[in-house]
Scaffold this motif. Structure first.
Motif, PDB file in Angstrom:
ATOM      1  N   SER A 116      39.457 -29.823  -0.099  1.00 17.85           N
ATOM      2  CA  SER A 116      38.316 -30.055  -0.986  1.00 17.85           C
ATOM      3  C   SER A 116      37.896 -31.513  -0.974  1.00 17.85           C
ATOM      4  CB  SER A 116      38.659 -29.620  -2.412  1.00 17.85           C
ATOM      5  OG  SER A 116      38.921 -28.233  -2.470  1.00 17.85           O
ATOM      6  N   ALA A 117      38.876 -32.414  -0.771  1.00 22.02           N
ATOM      7  CA  ALA A 117      38.581 -33.846  -0.748  1.00 22.02           C
ATOM      8  C   ALA A 117      38.167 -34.330   0.642  1.00 22.02           C
ATOM      9  CB  ALA A 117      39.801 -34.631  -1.228  1.00 22.02           C
ATOM     10  N   GLY A 118      38.205 -33.439   1.633  1.00 23.52           N
ATOM     11  CA  GLY A 118      37.840 -33.821   2.993  1.00 23.52           C
ATOM     12  C   GLY A 118      38.863 -34.716   3.658  1.00 23.52           C
ATOM     13  N   ARG A 119      40.123 -34.628   3.226  1.00 20.95           N
ATOM     14  CA  ARG A 119      41.192 -35.472   3.783  1.00 20.95           C
ATOM     15  C   ARG A 119      41.908 -34.706   4.898  1.00 20.95           C
ATOM     16  NH1 ARG A 119      44.292 -39.857   1.812  1.00 20.95           N
ATOM     17  NH2 ARG A 119      45.575 -40.555   3.562  1.00 20.95           N
ATOM     18  N   SER A 120      42.009 -35.302   6.073  1.00 23.19           N
ATOM     19  CA  SER A 120      42.681 -34.642   7.197  1.00 23.19           C
ATOM     20  C   SER A 120      44.195 -34.697   7.010  1.00 23.19           C
ATOM     21  CB  SER A 120      42.291 -35.310   8.520  1.00 23.19           C
ATOM     22  OG  SER A 120      42.674 -36.676   8.524  1.00 23.19           O
ATOM     23  N   TYR A 121      44.879 -33.659   7.483  1.00 19.96           N
ATOM     24  CA  TYR A 121      46.337 -33.587   7.349  1.00 19.96           C
ATOM     25  C   TYR A 121      46.915 -32.766   8.493  1.00 19.96           C
ATOM     26  CZ  TYR A 121      45.572 -28.824   5.671  1.00 19.96           C
ATOM     27  OH  TYR A 121      45.199 -27.514   5.570  1.00 19.96           O
ATOM     28  N   ARG A 122      48.233 -32.848   8.633  1.00 16.51           N
ATOM     29  CA  ARG A 122      48.951 -32.007   9.584  1.00 16.51           C
ATOM     30  C   ARG A 122      50.276 -31.582   8.940  1.00 16.51           C
ATOM     31  NH1 ARG A 122      53.127 -34.753  12.254  1.00 16.51           N
ATOM     32  NH2 ARG A 122      53.116 -37.022  11.908  1.00 16.51           N
ATOM     33  N   ILE A 123      50.728 -30.382   9.252  1.00 16.02           N
ATOM     34  CA  ILE A 123      52.017 -29.915   8.743  1.00 16.02           C
ATOM     35  C   ILE A 123      53.107 -30.526   9.624  1.00 16.02           C
ATOM     36  CG2 ILE A 123      53.454 -27.933   8.179  1.00 16.02           C
ATOM     37  CD1 ILE A 123      50.885 -28.149   6.534  1.00 16.02           C
ATOM     38  N   ALA A 124      53.832 -31.488   9.074  1.00 13.99           N
ATOM     39  CA  ALA A 124      54.871 -32.177   9.838  1.00 13.99           C
ATOM     40  C   ALA A 124      56.237 -31.540   9.649  1.00 13.99           C
ATOM     41  CB  ALA A 124      54.932 -33.646   9.419  1.00 13.99           C
ATOM     42  N   TYR A 125      56.443 -30.829   8.545  1.00 11.65           N
ATOM     43  CA  TYR A 125      57.767 -30.272   8.238  1.00 11.65           C
ATOM     44  C   TYR A 125      57.567 -29.086   7.315  1.00 11.65           C
ATOM     45  CZ  TYR A 125      62.739 -30.208   6.968  1.00 11.65           C
ATOM     46  OH  TYR A 125      64.042 -29.849   6.789  1.00 11.65           O
TER      47      TYR A 125
END
Length: 300
Positions: A219-228
């Protein structure tokens, strides 16, 4: 000289006889709140729906407050009703505990309990020990899964009791026991938060905290990746301590080496996470729910 006898009336508007809540009426009120209808509550307390309605009417008259809103589909608590519900549960629970202490319990049978992995590790063993001390004849089968699956199992009738955490509105009617703030957390002095996309440590699919974290970032437009990924919060904590990621976790998990991510990093707010309890109205489930509710609240 004639002496006139006078009777002093008690001060206040309420007669002393009305200052004691009727325990049966309190039990009926709790049943209405937990089942959502007068008909189902009547079946639970072995009374007719008209008798249940009469009990509620007398309670409302005694307290001078409207306790319930009723429509064609469901019964809803007023604000005053929510206040009374907490007291009524404690009264009924204390009564049942006292009777068990003097007479012992003949309650027996099976109980199927579902809970998320985190609660299954941290809370459930203590609660089962408490149950065994009070109701030694009850046999318990425990199923650990995600909060989403726990609610689905209860809705399908596969379990009698559901204990789960949820950051949004539950899928089933359940008792909100307590809540705490959900925070973005990281290793104290760690640098994982500096990475882009943001590395996350999350629990399995269906975890309430995972869903809340991902939705907030999207919703905030923040990019992420599942690291663990781990099926328990302890696995996430391990990833944070190794500075592999940040995670959305309850504030109670903060320690000297685990801290909230500073506001300067602009991560979106997460709200609160709640612990809920739902029972199917069976004798064994009600007994366990009544027994463990004060225990859970004391832990909170």
């Amino acid at each position: 000289m004639n002496q006139k006898n006078s009777t002093k009336q008690p001060t206040g508007n309420m007669h002393p006889a009305n200052r004691t809540l009727n325990l049966d009426a309190a039990r009926t009120f709790v049943a209405i709140c937990e089942t959502g209808s007068f008909r189902r509550a009547a079946a639970r307390v072995n009374r007719s729906p008209s008798a249940v309605s009469l009990q509620v009417g007398k309670l409302e008259e005694q307290l001078g407050a409207r306790l319930l809103h009723r429509d064609a589909r469901r019964v809803h608590l007023t604000h005053q009703g929510e206040v009374l519900l907490g007291f009524a549960r404690r009264l009924v629970g204390l009564n049942d505990e006292a009777m068990t202490a003097f007479h012992g319990s003949t309650l027996s049978g099976g109980l199927r309990l579902a809970a998320p992995h985190d609660l299954g590790v941290s809370l459930v063993p203590k609660l089962l020990q408490r149950l065994a001390e009070t109701y030694p004849r009850i046999r318990v089968d425990v199923r650990l899964d995600s909060s989403e699956t726990v609610q689905r199992l209860f809705a399908q009738g596969d379990v009698n009791l559901a204990l789960f955490n949820e950051a949004n509105t539950p899928q089933i009617a359940a008792r909100d026991l307590f809540s705490e703030e959900l925070l973005w957390m990281m290793r104290n002095g760690g640098r994982a938060v500096e990475q882009d996309p943001l590395p996350l440590a999350v629990a399995e699919l269906g975890c309430a905290w995972r869903d809340t974290a991902l939705h907030a970032l999207e919703s905030a437009g923040r990019s992420y990746r599942i690291a663990y990924s781990s099926d328990t919060s302890m696995g996430q904590v391990a990833a944070l301590r190794a500075d592999l990621a940040v995670a959305a976790l309850p504030g109670s998990l903060a320690e000297r080496d685990l801290v909230e991510v500073p506001e300067g990093w602009g991560l979106p707010p997460l709200g609160r996470t709640h612990i809920y309890l739902a029972d199917d109205g069976s004798d064994t489930a009600k007994a366990f729910a009544t027994l463990i509710t004060p225990e859970l609240r004391s832990i909170a």
